[in-house]
Design a protein around this motif. Structure first.
Motif, mmCIF file in Angstrom:
data_model
loop_
_atom_site.group_PDB
_atom_site.id
_atom_site.type_symbol
_atom_site.label_atom_id
_atom_site.label_comp_id
_atom_site.label_asym_id
_atom_site.label_seq_id
_atom_site.Cartn_x
_atom_site.Cartn_y
_atom_site.Cartn_z
ATOM 1 N N MET A 1 -36.251 18.483 -13.074
ATOM 2 C CA MET A 1 -36.258 17.039 -12.919
ATOM 3 C C MET A 1 -35.170 16.448 -13.809
ATOM 4 S SD MET A 1 -39.481 14.472 -13.266
ATOM 5 C CE MET A 1 -39.613 13.624 -11.731
ATOM 6 N N ALA A 2 -34.623 15.331 -13.416
ATOM 7 C CA ALA A 2 -33.558 14.668 -14.169
ATOM 8 C C ALA A 2 -34.106 13.499 -14.974
ATOM 9 C CB ALA A 2 -32.494 14.182 -13.195
ATOM 10 N N LYS A 3 -33.255 13.016 -15.871
ATOM 11 C CA LYS A 3 -33.637 11.837 -16.647
ATOM 12 C C LYS A 3 -33.780 10.640 -15.712
ATOM 13 C CE LYS A 3 -31.605 11.104 -20.651
ATOM 14 N NZ LYS A 3 -30.541 10.997 -21.660
ATOM 15 N N SER A 4 -34.639 9.718 -16.095
ATOM 16 C CA SER A 4 -34.843 8.500 -15.316
ATOM 17 C C SER A 4 -33.554 7.692 -15.266
ATOM 18 C CB SER A 4 -35.969 7.664 -15.932
ATOM 19 O OG SER A 4 -35.672 7.352 -17.285
ATOM 20 N N THR A 5 -33.432 6.867 -14.254
ATOM 21 C CA THR A 5 -32.246 6.030 -14.091
ATOM 22 C C THR A 5 -32.645 4.569 -14.021
ATOM 23 O OG1 THR A 5 -32.327 6.209 -11.682
ATOM 24 C CG2 THR A 5 -31.011 7.863 -12.859
ATOM 25 N N ALA A 6 -31.669 3.693 -14.272
ATOM 26 C CA ALA A 6 -31.900 2.245 -14.207
ATOM 27 C C ALA A 6 -30.598 1.575 -13.809
ATOM 28 C CB ALA A 6 -32.365 1.713 -15.563
ATOM 29 N N THR A 7 -30.707 0.450 -13.135
ATOM 30 C CA THR A 7 -29.511 -0.330 -12.834
ATOM 31 C C THR A 7 -29.088 -1.067 -14.099
ATOM 32 O OG1 THR A 7 -30.860 -2.191 -12.112
ATOM 33 C CG2 THR A 7 -30.157 -0.641 -10.405
ATOM 34 N N TYR A 8 -27.918 -1.656 -14.061
ATOM 35 C CA TYR A 8 -27.403 -2.384 -15.226
ATOM 36 C C TYR A 8 -28.356 -3.482 -15.666
ATOM 37 C CZ TYR A 8 -22.855 -0.226 -14.467
ATOM 38 O OH TYR A 8 -21.827 0.670 -14.335
ATOM 39 N N TRP A 9 -28.595 -3.544 -16.962
ATOM 40 C CA TRP A 9 -29.355 -4.641 -17.569
ATOM 41 C C TRP A 9 -28.966 -4.702 -19.034
ATOM 42 C CZ3 TRP A 9 -33.694 -3.810 -21.004
ATOM 43 C CH2 TRP A 9 -34.020 -2.467 -21.207
ATOM 44 N N ASN A 10 -29.079 -5.867 -19.620
ATOM 45 C CA ASN A 10 -28.661 -6.069 -20.995
ATOM 46 C C ASN A 10 -29.839 -5.822 -21.932
ATOM 47 O OD1 ASN A 10 -27.835 -6.964 -23.518
ATOM 48 N ND2 ASN A 10 -26.585 -8.613 -22.674
ATOM 49 N N THR A 11 -29.835 -4.672 -22.571
ATOM 50 C CA THR A 11 -30.934 -4.279 -23.454
ATOM 51 C C THR A 11 -31.063 -5.179 -24.674
ATOM 52 O OG1 THR A 11 -29.499 -2.746 -24.648
ATOM 53 C CG2 THR A 11 -30.728 -1.869 -22.768
ATOM 54 N N LEU A 12 -29.966 -5.811 -25.077
ATOM 55 C CA LEU A 12 -29.969 -6.636 -26.284
ATOM 56 C C LEU A 12 -30.165 -8.120 -26.001
ATOM 57 C CD1 LEU A 12 -27.023 -4.879 -28.162
ATOM 58 C CD2 LEU A 12 -29.477 -4.399 -28.322
ATOM 59 N N SER A 13 -30.317 -8.473 -24.740
ATOM 60 C CA SER A 13 -30.510 -9.871 -24.359
ATOM 61 C C SER A 13 -31.884 -10.376 -24.803
ATOM 62 C CB SER A 13 -30.382 -10.000 -22.839
ATOM 63 O OG SER A 13 -30.605 -11.326 -22.443
ATOM 64 N N PRO A 14 -31.964 -11.613 -25.284
ATOM 65 C CA PRO A 14 -33.253 -12.158 -25.739
ATOM 66 C C PRO A 14 -34.366 -12.091 -24.686
ATOM 67 C CG PRO A 14 -31.479 -13.597 -26.428
ATOM 68 C CD PRO A 14 -30.863 -12.555 -25.518
ATOM 69 N N GLU A 15 -34.044 -12.188 -23.402
ATOM 70 C CA GLU A 15 -35.107 -12.135 -22.392
ATOM 71 C C GLU A 15 -35.738 -10.746 -22.260
ATOM 72 O OE1 GLU A 15 -31.313 -11.931 -19.764
ATOM 73 O OE2 GLU A 15 -31.958 -13.284 -21.327
ATOM 74 N N ASN A 16 -35.106 -9.737 -22.847
ATOM 75 C CA ASN A 16 -35.673 -8.386 -22.818
ATOM 76 C C ASN A 16 -36.354 -8.009 -24.127
ATOM 77 O OD1 ASN A 16 -34.961 -7.679 -20.139
ATOM 78 N ND2 ASN A 16 -32.843 -7.529 -20.800
ATOM 79 N N ARG A 17 -36.563 -8.962 -24.985
ATOM 80 C CA ARG A 17 -37.180 -8.739 -26.303
ATOM 81 C C ARG A 17 -38.541 -8.049 -26.191
ATOM 82 N NH1 ARG A 17 -37.914 -7.505 -30.959
ATOM 83 N NH2 ARG A 17 -38.683 -8.815 -32.600
ATOM 84 N N THR A 18 -39.318 -8.376 -25.172
ATOM 85 C CA THR A 18 -40.668 -7.820 -25.042
ATOM 86 C C THR A 18 -40.677 -6.352 -24.622
ATOM 87 O OG1 THR A 18 -40.831 -8.613 -22.765
ATOM 88 C CG2 THR A 18 -41.676 -10.072 -24.510
ATOM 89 N N ARG A 19 -39.535 -5.816 -24.214
ATOM 90 C CA ARG A 19 -39.467 -4.401 -23.836
ATOM 91 C C ARG A 19 -39.432 -3.481 -25.050
ATOM 92 N NH1 ARG A 19 -35.866 -3.263 -18.534
ATOM 93 N NH2 ARG A 19 -36.650 -4.915 -17.219
#
Length: 126
Positions: free
Chosen positions: A1-19
């Protein structure tokens, strides 16, 4: 099995703080965000955010039995094992068993970690 993938997203953006989730045992000092993981091999890519004034001295240095790569994305982090401030742009490829930490930061720091537990050595390193 391979590592999971994700589309582009800004990990440091304030709206992603809850992640981001607190690092177990370092609540109030560090948070983590797993970006990709292979559930079979255990390989993962993760961001660790050390909050300003974090100090892990009470936990001492550590080593593990697998290689990892680290890249300082932003801020700065003092690694006592190397008696060195790691600043934005610093990179290391750590071999299994390399001692690192404890860590402290004055202004905070974000570290990209790429770890390879499936390449562990069986020499008792914890």
């Amino acid at each position: 099995m391979a590592k999971s993938t994700a589309t582009y997203w800004n990990t440091l953006s304030p709206e992603n703080r809850t992640r981001w989730t607190p690092v177990e045992g370092l609540e109030g000092m560090a948070e983590e965000l797993t970006l990709s993981i292979d559930p079979v091999s255990g390989e993962y890519t993760r961001l660790t955010r050390f909050l300003p004034q974090a100090d892990t001295s009470l936990f001492g240095a550590k080593a593990h039995d697998y290689p990892e790569e680290v890249f300082i994305v932003s801020g700065r982090l003092y690694d006592q094992a190397f008696d060195r401030w790691l600043e934005t742009g610093h990179y290391a490829s750590r071999p299994p068993g390399e001692l690192h930490g404890p860590f402290k930061t004055d202004i905070g720091c974000v570290v990209l970690e790429i770890s390879f537990p499936n390449r562990a050595q069986s020499d008792g390193i914890a």
